[in-house]
Design a protein around this motif. Sequence first.
Motif, PDB file in Angstrom:
ATOM      1  N   LEU A   5      -8.319  -4.725  -8.228  1.00  9.62           N
ATOM      2  CA  LEU A   5      -7.845  -4.376  -6.885  1.00  9.62           C
ATOM      3  C   LEU A   5      -8.583  -3.159  -6.343  1.00  9.62           C
ATOM      4  O   LEU A   5      -8.933  -3.111  -5.159  1.00  9.62           O
ATOM      5  CB  LEU A   5      -6.331  -4.133  -6.903  1.00  9.62           C
ATOM      6  N   ALA A  28      -3.216   1.354  -6.616  1.00  6.33           N
ATOM      7  CA  ALA A  28      -3.555   0.075  -7.248  1.00  6.33           C
ATOM      8  C   ALA A  28      -2.676  -0.253  -8.443  1.00  6.33           C
ATOM      9  O   ALA A  28      -2.294  -1.416  -8.629  1.00  6.33           O
ATOM     10  CB  ALA A  28      -5.029   0.064  -7.646  1.00  6.33           C
ATOM     11  N   VAL A  31       0.767  -1.467  -7.103  1.00  2.00           N
ATOM     12  CA  VAL A  31       0.680  -2.783  -6.465  1.00  2.00           C
ATOM     13  C   VAL A  31       0.414  -3.869  -7.510  1.00  2.00           C
ATOM     14  O   VAL A  31       1.009  -4.941  -7.455  1.00  2.00           O
ATOM     15  CB  VAL A  31      -0.385  -2.772  -5.349  1.00  2.00           C
ATOM     16  N   ALA A  32      -0.446  -3.601  -8.468  1.00  2.00           N
ATOM     17  CA  ALA A  32      -0.720  -4.578  -9.528  1.00  2.00           C
ATOM     18  C   ALA A  32       0.557  -4.881 -10.313  1.00  2.00           C
ATOM     19  O   ALA A  32       0.853  -6.054 -10.594  1.00  2.00           O
ATOM     20  CB  ALA A  32      -1.813  -4.066 -10.460  1.00  2.00           C
ATOM     21  N   PHE A  35       2.979  -6.928  -7.815  1.00  2.00           N
ATOM     22  CA  PHE A  35       2.523  -8.271  -7.471  1.00  2.00           C
ATOM     23  C   PHE A  35       2.431  -9.190  -8.681  1.00  2.00           C
ATOM     24  O   PHE A  35       2.650 -10.392  -8.556  1.00  2.00           O
ATOM     25  CB  PHE A  35       1.163  -8.211  -6.767  1.00  2.00           C
ATOM     26  N   ALA A  68      -4.824  -7.561  -2.930  1.00  4.39           N
ATOM     27  CA  ALA A  68      -3.736  -8.202  -3.690  1.00  4.39           C
ATOM     28  C   ALA A  68      -3.487  -9.614  -3.178  1.00  4.39           C
ATOM     29  O   ALA A  68      -3.295 -10.541  -3.972  1.00  4.39           O
ATOM     30  CB  ALA A  68      -2.467  -7.354  -3.611  1.00  4.39           C
ATOM     31  N   TRP A  69      -3.466  -9.794  -1.861  1.00  2.00           N
ATOM     32  CA  TRP A  69      -3.281 -11.134  -1.306  1.00  2.00           C
ATOM     33  C   TRP A  69      -4.391 -12.069  -1.766  1.00  2.00           C
ATOM     34  O   TRP A  69      -4.141 -13.214  -2.106  1.00  2.00           O
ATOM     35  CB  TRP A  69      -3.256 -11.090   0.210  1.00  2.00           C
TER      36      TRP A  69
END
Length: 80
Positions: A5, A28, A31-32, A35, A68-69
């Motif tokens: 990411l 990051a 978010v990792a 997600f 991420a998407w």
Amino acid sequence: MATRLRIDSIRATTAARSGHPTSAASAADIVAALFFSVMRFDPENPRAVTCDRFVLSKGHAASLLYAAWAAVGVIPRRRS
């Protein structure tokens, strides 16, 4: 995944010649984890009522959200 990411976020902001790569890099890991370990998320149907919602209040890290998407397959990942 957090490293991927970060790399994608930095590549995106570099290509755009705009953005805040350090803001994306600093978020990051969070978010990792969200997600890929915590959130209930269906890339085939991301708007389903059973999916969790993610709100990014750290707007300078928008490139991280796009990374991420792309990693989950919601948007295509641009190869460079």
